[in-house]
Motif scaffolding. Sequence first.
Motif: not given
Length: 95
Positions: A1-8, A22-24, A44-55, A60-64
Amino acid sequence: MRIWLRGPVIHDHRSVGPTYYALIQWHAGLVWDYGEAAPCLHDDTYLGVPRTDRREPPGTYWVVPPRYEGDLCRPQTVRELIDAGRRQLTLPASA
């Protein structure tokens, strides 16, 4: 996914089953054409965004994780990943 999307990308398994975000760019959601199969969140949607060190889980965590402030996936690459996944799901089972 990291190579394909090249984004968070965020993974959240606490919502309606395992969900990837996938954040766009926000304005891409105005013309997003993948409807129910891959809905785009609206203002109107709330998305909880994890700390950048949550992997990794739990929670909830960052895949990328984002590489820099303002880092986003290109909407077209997200569409291509969705299409590739759909093709994989429709392949006949091997005997």
